[in-house]
Write a protein that holds these residues in place. Structure first.
Motif, PDB file in Angstrom:
ATOM      1  N   PRO A 532     -45.104 -60.158  12.478  1.00 10.69           N
ATOM      2  CA  PRO A 532     -43.776 -59.603  12.766  1.00 10.69           C
ATOM      3  C   PRO A 532     -42.934 -60.583  13.585  1.00 10.69           C
ATOM      4  CG  PRO A 532     -45.436 -58.598  14.170  1.00 10.69           C
ATOM      5  CD  PRO A 532     -46.176 -59.435  13.181  1.00 10.69           C
ATOM      6  N   SER A 533     -41.641 -60.286  13.704  1.00  6.43           N
ATOM      7  CA  SER A 533     -40.728 -61.107  14.493  1.00  6.43           C
ATOM      8  C   SER A 533     -40.209 -60.310  15.673  1.00  6.43           C
ATOM      9  CB  SER A 533     -39.540 -61.564  13.633  1.00  6.43           C
ATOM     10  OG  SER A 533     -39.982 -62.359  12.555  1.00  6.43           O
ATOM     11  N   GLY A 534     -40.018 -60.991  16.787  1.00 11.81           N
ATOM     12  CA  GLY A 534     -39.510 -60.340  17.975  1.00 11.81           C
ATOM     13  C   GLY A 534     -40.591 -59.525  18.664  1.00 11.81           C
ATOM     14  N   THR A 535     -40.167 -58.534  19.448  1.00 13.78           N
ATOM     15  CA  THR A 535     -41.098 -57.649  20.144  1.00 13.78           C
ATOM     16  C   THR A 535     -41.157 -56.324  19.396  1.00 13.78           C
ATOM     17  OG1 THR A 535     -40.669 -58.684  22.279  1.00 13.78           O
ATOM     18  CG2 THR A 535     -41.609 -56.462  22.302  1.00 13.78           C
ATOM     19  N   VAL A 536     -42.365 -55.937  19.006  1.00 12.95           N
ATOM     20  CA  VAL A 536     -42.541 -54.741  18.172  1.00 12.95           C
ATOM     21  C   VAL A 536     -43.614 -53.842  18.771  1.00 12.95           C
ATOM     22  CG1 VAL A 536     -41.868 -55.947  16.056  1.00 12.95           C
ATOM     23  CG2 VAL A 536     -44.279 -55.885  16.729  1.00 12.95           C
ATOM     24  N   GLN A 537     -43.548 -52.574  18.399  1.00 13.57           N
ATOM     25  CA  GLN A 537     -44.620 -51.640  18.712  1.00 13.57           C
ATOM     26  C   GLN A 537     -45.722 -51.822  17.663  1.00 13.57           C
ATOM     27  OE1 GLN A 537     -45.270 -49.301  21.003  1.00 13.57           O
ATOM     28  NE2 GLN A 537     -43.354 -49.202  22.177  1.00 13.57           N
ATOM     29  N   LEU A 538     -46.940 -52.101  18.105  1.00 12.05           N
ATOM     30  CA  LEU A 538     -48.021 -52.302  17.135  1.00 12.05           C
ATOM     31  C   LEU A 538     -48.334 -51.030  16.365  1.00 12.05           C
ATOM     32  CD1 LEU A 538     -50.650 -54.725  18.693  1.00 12.05           C
ATOM     33  CD2 LEU A 538     -49.287 -55.026  16.635  1.00 12.05           C
ATOM     34  N   SER A 539     -48.010 -49.867  16.931  1.00 10.16           N
ATOM     35  CA  SER A 539     -48.236 -48.627  16.190  1.00 10.16           C
ATOM     36  C   SER A 539     -47.339 -48.535  14.958  1.00 10.16           C
ATOM     37  CB  SER A 539     -48.008 -47.416  17.092  1.00 10.16           C
ATOM     38  OG  SER A 539     -46.683 -47.405  17.596  1.00 10.16           O
ATOM     39  N   GLU A 540     -46.268 -49.357  14.922  1.00  6.02           N
ATOM     40  CA  GLU A 540     -45.368 -49.373  13.767  1.00  6.02           C
ATOM     41  C   GLU A 540     -45.635 -50.577  12.866  1.00  6.02           C
ATOM     42  OE1 GLU A 540     -43.597 -46.752  13.520  1.00  6.02           O
ATOM     43  OE2 GLU A 540     -43.917 -46.018  15.562  1.00  6.02           O
ATOM     44  N   THR A 541     -46.716 -51.300  13.115  1.00  5.84           N
ATOM     45  CA  THR A 541     -47.054 -52.510  12.374  1.00  5.84           C
ATOM     46  C   THR A 541     -48.335 -52.282  11.592  1.00  5.84           C
ATOM     47  OG1 THR A 541     -46.055 -53.832  14.131  1.00  5.84           O
ATOM     48  CG2 THR A 541     -47.527 -54.978  12.606  1.00  5.84           C
ATOM     49  N   ARG A 542     -48.380 -52.737  10.364  1.00  8.68           N
ATOM     50  CA  ARG A 542     -49.562 -52.526   9.521  1.00  8.68           C
ATOM     51  C   ARG A 542     -50.712 -53.409   9.983  1.00  8.68           C
ATOM     52  NH1 ARG A 542     -48.686 -52.777   3.156  1.00  8.68           N
ATOM     53  NH2 ARG A 542     -47.185 -51.200   3.850  1.00  8.68           N
ATOM     54  N   TRP A 543     -51.877 -52.792  10.171  1.00  8.00           N
ATOM     55  CA  TRP A 543     -53.038 -53.592  10.575  1.00  8.00           C
ATOM     56  C   TRP A 543     -53.786 -54.129   9.363  1.00  8.00           C
ATOM     57  CZ3 TRP A 543     -53.289 -48.297  12.624  1.00  8.00           C
ATOM     58  CH2 TRP A 543     -53.981 -47.416  11.807  1.00  8.00           C
ATOM     59  N   GLY A 580     -47.989 -45.355  20.237  1.00 14.37           N
ATOM     60  CA  GLY A 580     -49.300 -45.923  20.523  1.00 14.37           C
ATOM     61  C   GLY A 580     -50.304 -45.622  19.434  1.00 14.37           C
ATOM     62  N   LEU A 581     -51.556 -45.994  19.697  1.00 15.45           N
ATOM     63  CA  LEU A 581     -52.671 -45.787  18.780  1.00 15.45           C
ATOM     64  C   LEU A 581     -53.701 -44.890  19.452  1.00 15.45           C
ATOM     65  CD1 LEU A 581     -53.183 -49.480  17.609  1.00 15.45           C
ATOM     66  CD2 LEU A 581     -51.949 -47.681  16.386  1.00 15.45           C
ATOM     67  N   GLY A 582     -54.105 -43.827  18.769  1.00 13.32           N
ATOM     68  CA  GLY A 582     -55.174 -42.967  19.251  1.00 13.32           C
ATOM     69  C   GLY A 582     -56.463 -43.321  18.544  1.00 13.32           C
ATOM     70  N   VAL A 583     -57.493 -43.724  19.310  1.00 12.08           N
ATOM     71  CA  VAL A 583     -58.748 -44.185  18.715  1.00 12.08           C
ATOM     72  C   VAL A 583     -59.914 -43.450  19.369  1.00 12.08           C
ATOM     73  CG1 VAL A 583     -57.733 -46.443  18.260  1.00 12.08           C
ATOM     74  CG2 VAL A 583     -59.078 -46.109  20.334  1.00 12.08           C
ATOM     75  N   HIS A 584     -61.093 -43.719  18.858  1.00  7.76           N
ATOM     76  CA  HIS A 584     -62.323 -43.165  19.421  1.00  7.76           C
ATOM     77  C   HIS A 584     -63.364 -44.267  19.432  1.00  7.76           C
ATOM     78  CE1 HIS A 584     -65.866 -40.727  20.099  1.00  7.76           C
ATOM     79  NE2 HIS A 584     -65.145 -39.617  20.138  1.00  7.76           N
ATOM     80  N   ALA A 585     -63.942 -44.527  20.608  1.00 12.36           N
ATOM     81  CA  ALA A 585     -64.951 -45.588  20.711  1.00 12.36           C
ATOM     82  C   ALA A 585     -66.166 -45.272  19.838  1.00 12.36           C
ATOM     83  CB  ALA A 585     -65.390 -45.733  22.162  1.00 12.36           C
ATOM     84  N   PRO A 586     -66.806 -46.326  19.288  1.00 16.99           N
ATOM     85  CA  PRO A 586     -66.380 -47.720  19.284  1.00 16.99           C
ATOM     86  C   PRO A 586     -65.293 -47.946  18.236  1.00 16.99           C
ATOM     87  CG  PRO A 586     -68.431 -47.498  18.079  1.00 16.99           C
ATOM     88  CD  PRO A 586     -68.119 -46.140  18.628  1.00 16.99           C
ATOM     89  N   SER A 587     -64.296 -48.708  18.579  1.00 15.11           N
ATOM     90  CA  SER A 587     -63.140 -48.870  17.701  1.00 15.11           C
ATOM     91  C   SER A 587     -62.672 -50.315  17.712  1.00 15.11           C
ATOM     92  CB  SER A 587     -62.011 -47.948  18.173  1.00 15.11           C
ATOM     93  OG  SER A 587     -60.814 -48.191  17.460  1.00 15.11           O
ATOM     94  N   THR A 588     -62.193 -50.765  16.543  1.00 11.09           N
ATOM     95  CA  THR A 588     -61.555 -52.074  16.417  1.00 11.09           C
ATOM     96  C   THR A 588     -60.356 -51.938  15.492  1.00 11.09           C
ATOM     97  OG1 THR A 588     -63.655 -53.264  16.693  1.00 11.09           O
ATOM     98  CG2 THR A 588     -61.829 -54.494  15.740  1.00 11.09           C
TER      99      THR A 588
END
Length: 677
Positions: A532-543, A580-588
């Protein structure tokens, strides 16, 4: 089953102590002393091999589909589709079979809607099929059902055991909820004695989730004991329970088994490869094999896993040894289990997300020195010989399993040949990222582990249409000598303009042993999204990739439960975050940066939806860990975390379980921002 919080109740504990002693309650009862750890095991001839059967809980919980018809259908399927012939014998019912209150005489009452003809009729039906019948209750005042529970066995051990025996029960699962703080050894020993007093042989399954280390004291109390919390139908939970159970091998044996919980095979939320792994690994660990899926709905390929008689034979081997990992490194495991006839079962397990060649030797497996060994692939049923190496290319989350013997007839079998194709990665375990227009380096290796040569070996790579594959060394050899490895190097190029996505590439190896053999390995190459370009929210970016301990990674909500979209607003210690991102350990969660980004920042912590859990947040730039939160618990406020990721191609957001297990580890990457050019 999940533990429910129960208040300590002195009156109930007193009544329980009275029931044990057969006396009258005193006004100031003395605390009962816990029994000493036993030195012997139950000598009643039961469960000399790990129990095999069915339990409804994983697939039904307390839903209405759990009823008489379902259980009779399971018994019918056991007979009609070969499960009984394969060794499965117990048809067990779990929680929610009873009414919420006992009868006036104190007896448990079957739910007349679920079981209109009663439990004795059902047990008789199961027995009529040549099978055995099991039932459930809890070593507490109530069972574990979240709706409030049904009557438990605490203080009613003699009465309940006698009732179960009168119904023809052959197996009792005894849970741990609402136990009023009474010592576990007392509670489970009381039911052991009550079952023994009935005179009926009943297998006793201790289900206290490993909280009181039953492997250290329960050998003369029960026939099996849970070493873990509950399983669920996720890969992360399967691996978590494997790791907890595999270190306890020295405590298991005939009549006393470590139980890492039921099979999820066939429930449908994992891949066939992952279900194969659970079945093979539970078998090599001599674990009970209790099917947790509705057999009326299990696919043919998953049913085939459950009825693999050669792998079942490993689990049911009369020697009764639990297999151990003899090597664990970088997510690659080698398990070995000694067998009664002197053979060894060897499992090669790949926990990671990339194919891997995993190997061991006959000497490491404990086999005697021999000129050659017979090796049988228990998934394919094919035999080969080896000079001593046991190796396979194991797919992601996969398990190869073999029976290996020092067999003087080894020359009768073709040489064991394995092949593996490696992409040159940024670091071990990295996403297999390729850049359009830039060659990706691939090496195809073929290894002959046999004493005899393999002839006319050939290797080739097949890529998607429009891609270029160029061999940089020879692609064939007339003779692959014994214990020789031969390699071919390739360059694979995706054309400029290739759209982001996952692209399959296939490596094919052919050779002649006693007969022509073809082996294929398919792996994916990833063309990533541009950074991505600039400053972005990673929750809005495709992993690129994600892995999560329970349920999926959620975007802008907490983890919730197992279904997608069931989370709540992200909340850490009372503070709500919109992104944000809601995860559950163990998570990557892994992202492509392409060397164009500089910093990542977030507010991190345990989400309020569980009010429990402890985790560690980590940030990796390629192979380097560049930030670590330390241990955070549900009591902690959100912790600011920032990392320098300058020059990195890949970013990983990692959450671990802080070393204390993954229960309730609902974690949030709140307001997680990435700054790029």
């Amino acid at each position: 089953m999940t533990s429910l919080t129960g208040r300590r109740c002195a009156a109930l504990a007193t009544a329980f102590a009275v029931a044990l002693s057969g006396g009258v309650a005193a006004t100031a009862p003395r605390a009962a002393a816990a029994p000493e750890p036993p030195a012997t095991t139950i000598d009643d001839g039961l469960a000399l091999t790990p129990p095999m059967g069915f339990n409804n809980w994983n697939t039904t919980h307390c839903r209405a589909e759990f009823n008489e018809k379902m259980i009779t259908d399971m018994a019918d399927i056991f007979v009609d589709r070969g499960l009984r012939a394969a060794g499965y014998s117990y048809v067990n019912i779990d929680d929610c079979w009873a009414l919420p209150e006992r009868a006036a005489d104190g007896n448990l009452v079957p739910d007349p809607v679920r079981f209109p003809r009663g439990i004795k009729w059902l047990a008789d039906y199961v027995h009529g099929k040549g099978l055995k019948f099991g039932i459930y209750t809890s070593a507490g005042t109530k069972t574990c059902n979240k709706a409030g529970g049904f009557p438990g066995g605490l203080g009613h051990e003699r009465q309940d055991a006698a009732l179960f025996a009168s119904w023809g029960v052959d197996y009792l699962k005894y849970d741990n909820c609402n136990n009023q703080g009474v010592d576990a050894k007392l509670r489970y020993t009381a039911m052991r004695d009550a079952l023994k007093a009935t005179g009926r042989p009943i297998v006793f399954s201790i289900c206290e989730w490993g909280q009181n280390k039953p492997w250290e004291w329960a050998k003369d109390v029960g026939h099996l004991w849970r070493t873990t919390g509950d399983i669920n139908d996720t890969w992360a939970k399967t691996v978590d329970l494997l790791k907890r159970n595999m270190v306890l091998a020295d405590h298991a044996g005939p009549g006393h088994w470590n139980d890492p919980d039921m099979l999820e095979v066939g429930n449908g939320r994992q891949t066939t490869t992952e279900y194969r792994s659970q079945f093979a690994l539970w078998s090599i660990m001599a674990a009970p094999l209790l099917i947790g899926a509705d057999l009326r709905k299990v696919s043919p390929e998953h049913f085939e896993i459950l009825t693999n008689k050669e792998i079942i034979a490993i689990d049911q081997d009369k020697l009764g040894r639990q297999g151990k990992p003899i090597r664990v490194a970088n997510g690659h495991y080698v398990f070995v289990k000694p067998l009664a006839n002197g053979d060894r079962a060897v499992a090669l397990f790949n926990e990671t997300d990339q194919p891997a060649r995993i190997s061991a030797t006959a000497a490491e497996a404990g086999l005697p020195t021999s000129a050659g060994y017979k090796i049988r692939d228990l998934w394919t049923g094919q035999d080969a010989h080896t000079a001593g190496t046991i190796a396979a290319t194991v797919p992601p989350h996969g398990t190869a399993i073999y029976r290996v013997s020092a067999d003087r007839g080894w020359p009768l079998y073709p040489p064991a040949v394995d092949s593996h194709t490696d992409l040159e990665l940024l670091y071990p375990g990295a996403a297999p990222v390729v850049t359009p227009g830039k060659p990706a380096k691939v090496t195809a290796s073929v290894h002959n582990a046999g004493r005899l040569p393999a002839l006319f070996a050939n290797t080739k790579i097949t890529a998607p249409e429009g891609w270029t594959v160029r061999a940089e060394s020879g692609t064939s050899t007339p003779v692959l000598r014994p214990e020789q490895t031969w390699q071919t190097r390739f360059a694979i190029t995706a054309p400029a303009g290739t759209k982001p996505g996952s692209y399959p590439v296939t490596s094919t190896v052919t050779y002649h042993g006693h007969r022509p053999v073809t082996r294929t390995q398919t792996f994916d190459l990833l063309v990533p999204e541009p950074a991505p370009s600039g400053t972005v929210q990673l929750s809005e970016t495709r992993w690129l990739r994600s892995a999560n301990g329970f349920g999926p990674v959620e975007v802008n909500t907490s983890n919730g439960e197992s279904k997608a979209g069931d989370g709540r607003p992200i909340t850490i210690n009372g503070v709500v975050f919109a992104k944000g991102l809601g995860v559950h350990a163990p998570s990557t969660v892994e992202y492509h940066l392409g060397g164009r980004c500089s910093t990542v920042s977030a507010q991190v912590g345990v989400d309020d939806e569980k009010n429990a859990g402890s985790v560690v947040f980590q940030v990796y730039a390629d192979a380097a860990k560049v930030a670590d939160s330390g241990v955070l618990t549900a009591a902690d406020p959100a912790e600011p975390l920032q990392a320098n990721v300058s020059g990195a191609t890949l970013l990983r957001l990692v959450v671990t379980d802080a070393g204390d297990g993954q229960s309730n580890d609902h974690a949030d990457w709140a307001d997680v921002r990435l700054s790029c050019e």
